[in-house]
Structures are given as C-alpha cells and as structure tokens.
Design an enzyme around this catalytic site. Structure first.
Site, PDB file in Angstrom:
ATOM      1  N   HIS A   1      27.370   3.205  30.516  1.00  0.00           N
ATOM      2  CA  HIS A   1      26.536   3.513  29.356  1.00  0.00           C
ATOM      3  C   HIS A   1      25.405   2.497  29.302  1.00  0.00           C
ATOM      4  O   HIS A   1      25.618   1.303  29.464  1.00  0.00           O
ATOM      5  CB  HIS A   1      27.387   3.450  28.087  1.00  0.00           C
ATOM      6  CG  HIS A   1      26.620   3.692  26.835  1.00  0.00           C
ATOM      7  ND1 HIS A   1      26.261   2.685  25.964  1.00  0.00           N
ATOM      8  CD2 HIS A   1      26.140   4.833  26.288  1.00  0.00           C
ATOM      9  CE1 HIS A   1      25.615   3.197  24.941  1.00  0.00           C
ATOM     10  NE2 HIS A   1      25.523   4.499  25.109  1.00  0.00           N
TER      11      HIS A   1
ATOM     12  N   GLU B   1      32.013   4.275  25.987  1.00  0.00           N
ATOM     13  CA  GLU B   1      30.931   3.382  25.596  1.00  0.00           C
ATOM     14  C   GLU B   1      31.281   2.517  24.393  1.00  0.00           C
ATOM     15  O   GLU B   1      30.668   1.463  24.194  1.00  0.00           O
ATOM     16  CB  GLU B   1      29.661   4.175  25.292  1.00  0.00           C
ATOM     17  CG  GLU B   1      29.737   5.026  24.027  1.00  0.00           C
ATOM     18  CD  GLU B   1      28.447   5.780  23.765  1.00  0.00           C
ATOM     19  OE1 GLU B   1      27.751   5.439  22.789  1.00  0.00           O
ATOM     20  OE2 GLU B   1      28.135   6.713  24.529  1.00  0.00           O
TER      21      GLU B   1
ATOM     22  N   HIS C   1      29.305  12.829  20.804  1.00  0.00           N
ATOM     23  CA  HIS C   1      29.296  11.754  19.823  1.00  0.00           C
ATOM     24  C   HIS C   1      30.485  11.797  18.862  1.00  0.00           C
ATOM     25  O   HIS C   1      30.358  11.531  17.668  1.00  0.00           O
ATOM     26  CB  HIS C   1      27.987  11.751  19.042  1.00  0.00           C
ATOM     27  CG  HIS C   1      26.828  11.217  19.827  1.00  0.00           C
ATOM     28  ND1 HIS C   1      25.740  11.990  20.211  1.00  0.00           N
ATOM     29  CD2 HIS C   1      26.581   9.985  20.340  1.00  0.00           C
ATOM     30  CE1 HIS C   1      24.885  11.258  20.890  1.00  0.00           C
ATOM     31  NE2 HIS C   1      25.372  10.026  20.995  1.00  0.00           N
TER      32      HIS C   1
ATOM     33  N   GLU D   1      30.840  14.417  26.756  1.00  0.00           N
ATOM     34  CA  GLU D   1      31.063  13.000  26.471  1.00  0.00           C
ATOM     35  C   GLU D   1      31.572  12.796  25.050  1.00  0.00           C
ATOM     36  O   GLU D   1      31.054  13.395  24.112  1.00  0.00           O
ATOM     37  CB  GLU D   1      29.739  12.267  26.669  1.00  0.00           C
ATOM     38  CG  GLU D   1      29.786  10.776  26.487  1.00  0.00           C
ATOM     39  CD  GLU D   1      28.463  10.149  26.897  1.00  0.00           C
ATOM     40  OE1 GLU D   1      28.074   9.151  26.255  1.00  0.00           O
ATOM     41  OE2 GLU D   1      27.814  10.649  27.835  1.00  0.00           O
TER      42      GLU D   1
END
Length: 397
Positions: free
Chosen positions: A292, A242, A192, A216
């Site tokens: 995503h 995403e 994130h 990610e």
C-alpha cells in the site's frame, strides 16, 4: 556516525498532508523519511517531537533493528498507528543515511533487485462525477499516461447494505471503465471495509463479470475470518492489510488463507524491516504482496527499493501523477507532490524503472514544501466531496 539533527516538514494538499522527516548525521549526510497519516498528522508531529531527544538524536543510523525494538517496546504501551508511523519515518531516514554513507542504493543493501522494473497501478484518478461516462473518460486518461493497471472505489457514499439500485449503479460504473480501457488493462476495486460478509459477497459476485484483478478490504480490516469467508465465496482474489501495523496482525490472515494478496504499508508498519518480514511470511504461505502506498515522492522511492527485492511482489501503487496542479515557487503551475522532491522515477510503459541511489536517490525541494503548508481538515472516504474534484482541478493534472 551519529544523528545530530532532526527536522520535520509538512506539505499540505487538498486531501492529504505529507510529513517529511530529515535526519542529519554528524558527517553532514541527510536521510529522508515520509508518510501520510490520515486525519492524524497533528498527533504524529507531536509524537515525533516527543521522541526526538528520547530516541532519535545520538543514535547510529546503522542500528535500525535496535532502534525499532527500542521505540516499539520502550514506552510500554502498544505501538499503534501513530507510533508505528513515527517509527517508520525514523527507520526510513536511517536506511537513506546508510545508503548514502556506503554510496549504494538501498535495494542493494537489502540483498539486491530480483527484477529490472516494478509494475505499477494508478490510484486517486477518479475524483469526477459518478457517471459511467465520467469514469470511463478519466480511466482513459490514466491509460494515456502509460499505466496498464488502475484501482478505484466505485461505491460513493455507500457504507452498509446497498439497495438494488445502488448496486446497479456501481456495476454500471465498473462496466464503463472496463469497456473504456479494454481487456488488457488490470482493474482493482477498493471496498474500504464498507460491508459485512454477506453484503460483500453479494457485491463482489455482481462485479465478477468485470474481470477484476482483486477486491480490497471487503470487510473490517482486522477480521481475518470475514475475509476468509468472502474469499471462499467469490471468484475474485481478495487483497487486504494496509491497516495492519505489525507482523503479528498479519499472521491470522496467513494461517486462515484469508486472502490472496497482502498489502503492508511500510510507512505505517514500522518501516522497511517490518515490511520485509511481512513479505517473507507471505511468501512462505504462498501469498503475493502489493504494498500500500498513498504517500509522496520519498515514500514512493522507498517503496520501489523495497519492491525491487521482493520475489512475491504483485504490483506497486501510486497516487502522485493525479494531484491537482498549483502555483509553484517558480511561478509556473505544476504538481506540488511531484515537485516536492527530485530523483524518484516515474511510470514508463506500465512500470517504474529501478530507482538510482545512493540511499533512496531522492532530494527534497524544501521551497516547494514550504509553499504548501499543513492543511487542516477532515478526509472522509465516504463523503461526496472525495469523489468529485471541484477545487482540486481537472483529472490527470
């Protein structure tokens, strides 16, 4: 064939609001779109209301390319997250209408399926106490549902350089999950964008022994060079994308070979057409795609139609099996997200079967949706309450 009616419905849950768009044609067909827009649903609803008469009513749903170009360029300003999501909702509903008008599943209109099933991974299952035992137990429940891959964010409230003790705690959580699920289950980690380049490299190196399928968004989502530096320094594939909304935003990641997997979200990047273009660009550069997907049953079905056609598909994400049960209009407790529509296939032996048409093959249950109206609030991935269910009910419900 023309669109004569547009209606928006919102289903509220403890952590996400799902926006459904219904477009009705002059011959009575209904096309569906759906998206989850984090913390900006009110803005999305306002924009959808503003463009209803301007762009949507009266259009031929078969003219999706013209529609998207008009909505992207017609208002002069750049189409950011809210506008791109609204465009995606309209475009998705048009594809559903086209499939229904022709009596075909959408994936056949996109060129046909290249696979018989779509591999799946679970997300949203780990809102438990941040202890190795709790994470391990929750991961085992994921596997018991038939999943052979899972993703989680083990970092809690971390946002910036971790201390040695914080990093040790993260490693212990990840090792507990790996020990619980065994070597055959894939594990992906979502960072994130919590870290700078140096700290991201340090964290990933500490986790390499967990045998991760990917990490990610290790750094800022727009930082292609930062992603390249992380990718070059670690032994784990890097995934991202995403929070990119147009193919031009993906191009620097491709040109720099900044990652191994791209993750376009068709509900935020203007819809099926743009997502397919991004996937095609990725294939030309030798990259995989793992779309995503954090929305509900309509977007899930749309993603499956898209994924069925992609030669360079890695795997497909889903959250929906891990929503807390709540009282449904029938009087029984159930999963309101899964109950909001019928027709979307579920995971069997680690994969989704191909969806059945026509269109997306999905029918809304408006009674369920109206029973769970929009919920105001602030979703914060870095806040402690996201990582514990409390009022959300038991994991695996």
């Amino acid at each position: 064939m023309r669109i004569v009616e547009s209606e928006v419905l919102v289903l509220g849950t403890p952590w996400r609001n799902l926006t459904f768009l219904k477009l009705t044609s002059d011959d009575g067909l209904v096309g569906l779109g759906e998206a989850r827009l984090t913390n900006r649903t009110e803005a999305l609803l306002a924009y959808l209301d503003a463009v209803r008469d301007r762009y949507v009513l009266g259009i031929d749903p078969f003219d999706t390319e013209k529609l998207v170009r008009t909505m992207v360029h017609g208002d002069q300003g750049r189409a950011g997250e809210i506008v791109a999501t609204a465009i995606a909702l309209v475009e998705m509903a048009c594809w559903d209408l086209k499939g229904k008008a022709l009596g075909q599943p959408v994936y056949r209109l996109l060129g046909g399926a290249v696979r018989d099933a779509i591999p799946a991974y679970a997300n949203g299952w780990y809102r438990v106490e941040r202890t190795p035992d709790a994470f391990a137990e929750a991961a085992l429940r994921v596997v018991s549902k038939g999943y052979r891959a899972l993703k989680f964010d083990p970092f809690g409230t971390l946002h910036g350089p971790p201390t040695r003790s914080e990093l040790t705690e993260v490693v212990r959580l990840c090792e507990a999950v790996r020990a619980a699920v065994g070597p055959e289950v894939e594990i992906f980690l979502d960072m994130h964008s919590r870290f700078g380049v140096a700290d991201a490299i340090r964290v990933v190196r500490a986790l390499e022994r967990v045998d991760l399928g990917w990490v990610e968004e290790p750094v800022d989502p727009l930082d292609a060079e930062g992603h390249r530096r992380v990718s070059s320094a670690v032994g784990v594939p890097v995934a991202t994308g995403e929070r990119l909304y147009h193919r031009s935003e993906f191009l620097p990641f491709l040109e720099r070979r900044a990652c191994a997997i791209l993750q376009p979200d068709l509900t935020h990047c203007c819809g099926i057409g743009e997502a397919r273009a991004i996937a095609g660009m990725s294939e030309a550069f030798g990259l995989l795609v793992a779309p995503h997907n954090v929305a509900g049953p309509v977007a899930m079905a749309a993603n499956l139609h898209l994924a069925a056609t992609l030669p360079n598909l890695r795997i497909m994400e889903t959250f929906n099996d891990f929503e807390a049960d709540a009282p449904l209009p029938s009087g029984r407790a159930g999963n309101p997200v899964l109950g909001a529509a019928s027709g979307c296939p579920g995971v069997v032996d680690g994969a989704f079967p191909l969806p059945q048409g026509p269109g997306w093959g999905v029918t809304l249950d408006e009674e369920v949706i109206r029973s769970f109206p929009f919920r105001p609030g602030h979703f914060d991935i870095f806040a402690p309450h996201w990582h514990r269910r409390r009022a959300l009910g038991p994991v695996g419900s």
